[in-house]
Structure formats: C-alpha cells, structure tokens
Scaffold this motif. Structure first.
Motif, PDB file in Angstrom:
ATOM      1  N   SER A 126     -52.820  48.154  23.993  1.00 33.21           N
ATOM      2  CA  SER A 126     -53.518  46.915  24.345  1.00 33.21           C
ATOM      3  C   SER A 126     -53.176  45.789  23.373  1.00 33.21           C
ATOM      4  O   SER A 126     -53.132  44.613  23.760  1.00 33.21           O
ATOM      5  CB  SER A 126     -55.032  47.144  24.372  1.00 33.21           C
ATOM      6  N   ILE A 127     -52.905  46.141  22.114  1.00 30.76           N
ATOM      7  CA  ILE A 127     -52.569  45.126  21.110  1.00 30.76           C
ATOM      8  C   ILE A 127     -51.263  44.419  21.479  1.00 30.76           C
ATOM      9  O   ILE A 127     -51.183  43.186  21.500  1.00 30.76           O
ATOM     10  CB  ILE A 127     -52.435  45.765  19.708  1.00 30.76           C
ATOM     11  N   LEU A 128     -50.244  45.208  21.791  1.00 30.50           N
ATOM     12  CA  LEU A 128     -48.944  44.618  22.129  1.00 30.50           C
ATOM     13  C   LEU A 128     -48.971  43.928  23.491  1.00 30.50           C
ATOM     14  O   LEU A 128     -48.349  42.875  23.675  1.00 30.50           O
ATOM     15  CB  LEU A 128     -47.858  45.690  22.092  1.00 30.50           C
ATOM     16  N   LEU A 129     -49.689  44.501  24.456  1.00 28.28           N
ATOM     17  CA  LEU A 129     -49.791  43.859  25.768  1.00 28.28           C
ATOM     18  C   LEU A 129     -50.474  42.499  25.645  1.00 28.28           C
ATOM     19  O   LEU A 129     -50.076  41.528  26.293  1.00 28.28           O
ATOM     20  CB  LEU A 129     -50.568  44.757  26.737  1.00 28.28           C
ATOM     21  N   ALA A 130     -51.509  42.438  24.805  1.00 27.01           N
ATOM     22  CA  ALA A 130     -52.200  41.166  24.585  1.00 27.01           C
ATOM     23  C   ALA A 130     -51.272  40.146  23.937  1.00 27.01           C
ATOM     24  O   ALA A 130     -51.259  38.968  24.313  1.00 27.01           O
ATOM     25  CB  ALA A 130     -53.434  41.388  23.708  1.00 27.01           C
ATOM     26  N   LEU A 131     -50.482  40.596  22.971  1.00 30.07           N
ATOM     27  CA  LEU A 131     -49.576  39.692  22.262  1.00 30.07           C
ATOM     28  C   LEU A 131     -48.506  39.129  23.190  1.00 30.07           C
ATOM     29  O   LEU A 131     -48.287  37.911  23.236  1.00 30.07           O
ATOM     30  CB  LEU A 131     -48.925  40.423  21.084  1.00 30.07           C
ATOM     31  N   ILE A 132     -47.845  39.995  23.941  1.00 32.94           N
ATOM     32  CA  ILE A 132     -46.719  39.523  24.754  1.00 32.94           C
ATOM     33  C   ILE A 132     -47.170  38.677  25.939  1.00 32.94           C
ATOM     34  O   ILE A 132     -46.369  37.946  26.523  1.00 32.94           O
ATOM     35  CB  ILE A 132     -45.840  40.696  25.251  1.00 32.94           C
ATOM     36  N   SER A 133     -48.453  38.750  26.295  1.00 32.60           N
ATOM     37  CA  SER A 133     -48.956  37.941  27.410  1.00 32.60           C
ATOM     38  C   SER A 133     -49.719  36.706  26.940  1.00 32.60           C
ATOM     39  O   SER A 133     -50.227  35.938  27.756  1.00 32.60           O
ATOM     40  CB  SER A 133     -49.857  38.790  28.314  1.00 32.60           C
ATOM     41  N   SER A 134     -49.781  36.493  25.623  1.00 30.32           N
ATOM     42  CA  SER A 134     -50.571  35.388  25.069  1.00 30.32           C
ATOM     43  C   SER A 134     -49.813  34.068  25.013  1.00 30.32           C
ATOM     44  O   SER A 134     -50.414  32.996  24.961  1.00 30.32           O
ATOM     45  CB  SER A 134     -51.042  35.738  23.655  1.00 30.32           C
ATOM     46  N   GLY A 135     -48.489  34.142  24.977  1.00 32.63           N
ATOM     47  CA  GLY A 135     -47.690  32.941  24.769  1.00 32.63           C
ATOM     48  C   GLY A 135     -47.595  32.556  23.308  1.00 32.63           C
ATOM     49  O   GLY A 135     -47.084  31.486  22.968  1.00 32.63           O
ATOM     50  N   MET A 136     -48.080  33.432  22.428  1.00 35.67           N
ATOM     51  CA  MET A 136     -48.040  33.162  20.990  1.00 35.67           C
ATOM     52  C   MET A 136     -46.849  33.860  20.348  1.00 35.67           C
ATOM     53  O   MET A 136     -46.124  34.601  21.002  1.00 35.67           O
ATOM     54  CB  MET A 136     -49.357  33.614  20.351  1.00 35.67           C
ATOM     55  N   LYS A 137     -46.673  33.635  19.068  1.00 36.57           N
ATOM     56  CA  LYS A 137     -45.494  34.132  18.358  1.00 36.57           C
ATOM     57  C   LYS A 137     -45.466  35.659  18.319  1.00 36.57           C
ATOM     58  O   LYS A 137     -46.375  36.290  17.803  1.00 36.57           O
ATOM     59  CB  LYS A 137     -45.467  33.577  16.936  1.00 36.57           C
ATOM     60  N   GLY A 138     -44.394  36.225  18.838  1.00 37.66           N
ATOM     61  CA  GLY A 138     -44.216  37.666  18.786  1.00 37.66           C
ATOM     62  C   GLY A 138     -43.282  38.095  17.674  1.00 37.66           C
ATOM     63  O   GLY A 138     -43.139  39.282  17.391  1.00 37.66           O
ATOM     64  N   GLN A 139     -42.647  37.114  17.024  1.00 39.14           N
ATOM     65  CA  GLN A 139     -41.718  37.410  15.932  1.00 39.14           C
ATOM     66  C   GLN A 139     -42.463  37.708  14.638  1.00 39.14           C
ATOM     67  O   GLN A 139     -42.051  38.547  13.849  1.00 39.14           O
ATOM     68  CB  GLN A 139     -40.777  36.221  15.720  1.00 39.14           C
ATOM     69  N   ARG A 140     -43.593  37.016  14.453  1.00 41.34           N
ATOM     70  CA  ARG A 140     -44.416  37.210  13.257  1.00 41.34           C
ATOM     71  C   ARG A 140     -45.873  37.322  13.685  1.00 41.34           C
ATOM     72  O   ARG A 140     -46.439  36.368  14.237  1.00 41.34           O
ATOM     73  CB  ARG A 140     -44.240  36.039  12.279  1.00 41.34           C
ATOM     74  N   PHE A 141     -46.468  38.461  13.416  1.00 43.14           N
ATOM     75  CA  PHE A 141     -47.880  38.647  13.769  1.00 43.14           C
ATOM     76  C   PHE A 141     -48.504  39.694  12.855  1.00 43.14           C
ATOM     77  O   PHE A 141     -47.816  40.529  12.265  1.00 43.14           O
ATOM     78  CB  PHE A 141     -48.034  39.065  15.238  1.00 43.14           C
ATOM     79  N   THR A 142     -49.837  39.635  12.747  1.00 44.13           N
ATOM     80  CA  THR A 142     -50.589  40.603  11.946  1.00 44.13           C
ATOM     81  C   THR A 142     -51.768  41.106  12.757  1.00 44.13           C
ATOM     82  O   THR A 142     -52.527  40.305  13.322  1.00 44.13           O
ATOM     83  CB  THR A 142     -51.118  39.962  10.644  1.00 44.13           C
ATOM     84  N   PHE A 143     -51.921  42.430  12.810  1.00 43.91           N
ATOM     85  CA  PHE A 143     -53.104  43.010  13.440  1.00 43.91           C
ATOM     86  C   PHE A 143     -54.115  43.324  12.347  1.00 43.91           C
ATOM     87  O   PHE A 143     -53.825  44.071  11.415  1.00 43.91           O
ATOM     88  CB  PHE A 143     -52.746  44.275  14.218  1.00 43.91           C
ATOM     89  N   ASN A 144     -55.317  42.749  12.470  1.00 47.27           N
ATOM     90  CA  ASN A 144     -56.328  42.846  11.419  1.00 47.27           C
ATOM     91  C   ASN A 144     -57.460  43.823  11.732  1.00 47.27           C
ATOM     92  O   ASN A 144     -58.381  43.972  10.931  1.00 47.27           O
ATOM     93  CB  ASN A 144     -56.935  41.459  11.167  1.00 47.27           C
ATOM     94  N   GLY A 145     -57.411  44.467  12.893  1.00 46.32           N
ATOM     95  CA  GLY A 145     -58.472  45.400  13.244  1.00 46.32           C
ATOM     96  C   GLY A 145     -59.788  44.680  13.488  1.00 46.32           C
ATOM     97  O   GLY A 145     -59.831  43.586  14.052  1.00 46.32           O
ATOM     98  N   TYR A 146     -60.882  45.296  13.019  1.00 45.32           N
ATOM     99  CA  TYR A 146     -62.222  44.738  13.218  1.00 45.32           C
ATOM    100  C   TYR A 146     -62.577  43.764  12.099  1.00 45.32           C
ATOM    101  O   TYR A 146     -62.240  43.997  10.937  1.00 45.32           O
ATOM    102  CB  TYR A 146     -63.263  45.855  13.254  1.00 45.32           C
ATOM    103  N   LEU A 147     -63.271  42.690  12.452  1.00 45.65           N
ATOM    104  CA  LEU A 147     -63.742  41.739  11.457  1.00 45.65           C
ATOM    105  C   LEU A 147     -65.051  42.243  10.839  1.00 45.65           C
ATOM    106  O   LEU A 147     -65.727  43.093  11.412  1.00 45.65           O
ATOM    107  CB  LEU A 147     -63.972  40.366  12.104  1.00 45.65           C
ATOM    108  N   PRO A 148     -65.430  41.711   9.665  1.00 48.12           N
ATOM    109  CA  PRO A 148     -66.686  42.140   9.034  1.00 48.12           C
ATOM    110  C   PRO A 148     -67.891  41.881   9.939  1.00 48.12           C
ATOM    111  O   PRO A 148     -67.908  40.918  10.710  1.00 48.12           O
ATOM    112  CB  PRO A 148     -66.758  41.272   7.772  1.00 48.12           C
TER     113      PRO A 148
END
Length: 238
Positions: A126-148
C-alpha cells in the motif's frame, strides 16, 4: 553437487477487499502450495488466506509460528527451527507485504545471520501504490510509519516532516491507526503550509478506493470521511 539451502519466502497477502486470485501470480501460488511451515502475524487470518488461494491444500498439514508482539521477545531462532532443520518456510503478515509497518524484520535479520536464503515474492504494498499514484516524487521519499499520539509531539513531527520535504526535495509518507484518520487529516489542514501538497490513498485495491492529491488550501474545501479506512498520507512541501 551443490546442496540446495532452505529458503525463507517473504509472502505478500491481499490488501483491501479485492481478494481475487487474479491478484496472485502462478509462481506465488506454486511456492505457497509447496510450503507447510509459516511465520505469521495472525494464524487465523493466514489460514483464511491460504484457504482462499489454495482451497485443496490440506490445512491439517500446516504449522504456524505466530509472531509475538512483545518487544522483549528477541529469541528469533525459535521461529526458524524448520529452516534450521532444512525445511523451507514462508513469512507473511495480515495484509500486503511483511516488514513494512508490520512485524518480521528482526526474524529476517536472524535468518541472514544464520546464512539462510531469503527470497521475497512479488506482491502489493500500500505504501508504494500510494506513492506511485500520488503524483509526488518517487525518486526521493521517506516512509515514517506512525506519527506520535501525543498532540504536541504530533504537531512537532508534522512540521518537521514538512521542513524535511522542502529542504531535501522529497516525499514524506506516514500512516495512522484507521479510527484516528479524520483527526490526522484535520490536523494536517491546520498545521501545514497552504502550498504544501497532501495526498491521501484510502482503501487501496477495494471498491471504496480513493486517491486524492491537493494543496492544503484546496483540502480545506474538501469533505471526506476516512474513519476506520486504511489510509496512507503523503506530503510534498513546495
């Protein structure tokens, strides 16, 4: 003659409500059909998955090692006993690929330490599917998991992710427990800059799938209910 080493297969599960066999390759089906030992997040859900994709496979032959959610449980070798004895195993989570926002990384690390072959099978994330369908940068990205969970810490983290996105020119990705999605969306509208792009990918691979990318100023005009719906959030600061 080279002796074939036992292999730990990393098995992708379905995501969303579309659990059609069309989503699984013939190769994956063959590998799973050959396995009887599995390391899993939930035995019940894993049995259901195997029954769905391989209805004729004998469930009585299956042996499951359920991953304990105790941080003090560091004895990973107990999960790998069949591998140590020469049997292939599969590692799977309840949804999508193991390890990414799911347990299993330390077990795979132990497998490497023990010189056990590790082979990932192709499947949905789901992380990669969300990224490639977002229109945002796929060359540089960070997955941060859950926020505090703490409100002040959460605001601080959101501002930090926005700052990193702008400074490093990269997409920042995060997720939330589904019943808190609406609160997180409301907070992003209040905290992030007007020109920052926010993308949400909700209920991926299901009939309720929604993928929307807008600036924060545009999001303030939108009404969407994400309550109890698996959602990935992505930001791209300008």
């Amino acid at each position: 003659m080279e002796i074939k080493k036992p292999t730990l297969y990393i098995i992708p599960n379905f995501i969303g409500s579309n659990d059609s066999l069309e989503n699984i390759s013939k190769y994956n089906l063959r590998i799973i059909d050959e396995l009887n030992y599995f390391i899993v997040e939930s035995e019940k859900k894993s049995r259901r998955f195997i029954k769905k994709i391989l209805p004729t496979k004998n469930q009585d032959d299956l042996i499951f090692f359920q991953i304990k959610k105790n941080k003090n449980d560091i004895n990973n070798e107990k999960y790998l006993k069949p591998l140590i004895k020469g049997q292939n195993m599969g590692l799977m989570s309840d949804s999508g690929n193991p390890v990414i926002a799911d347990p299993g990384a330390s077990i795979i690390n132990t497998a490497h330490v023990l010189k056990i072959n590790v082979k990932p099978l192709v499947g949905p994330s789901s992380i990669l599917l969300a990224l490639i369908s977002s229109g945002m940068k796929g060359q540089r990205f960070t997955f941060n998991g859950y926020l505090p969970i703490n409100s002040k810490e959460r605001i601080k983290k959101l501002k930090l992710l926005e700052k990193k996105s702008k400074k490093n020119d990269e997409t920042q990705i995060f997720i939330e427990t589904p019943y808190r999605n609406n609160q997180l969306l409301d907070l992003t509208k209040k905290v992030l800059s007007q020109n920052t792009q926010l993308s949400i990918a909700s209920c991926l691979n299901s009939k309720d799938e929604k993928i929307i990318s807008l600036s924060i100023v545009e999001w303030k005009k939108e009404e969407i209910n994400l309550n109890k719906k698996p959602t990935v959030f992505l930001i791209d600061a300008k």
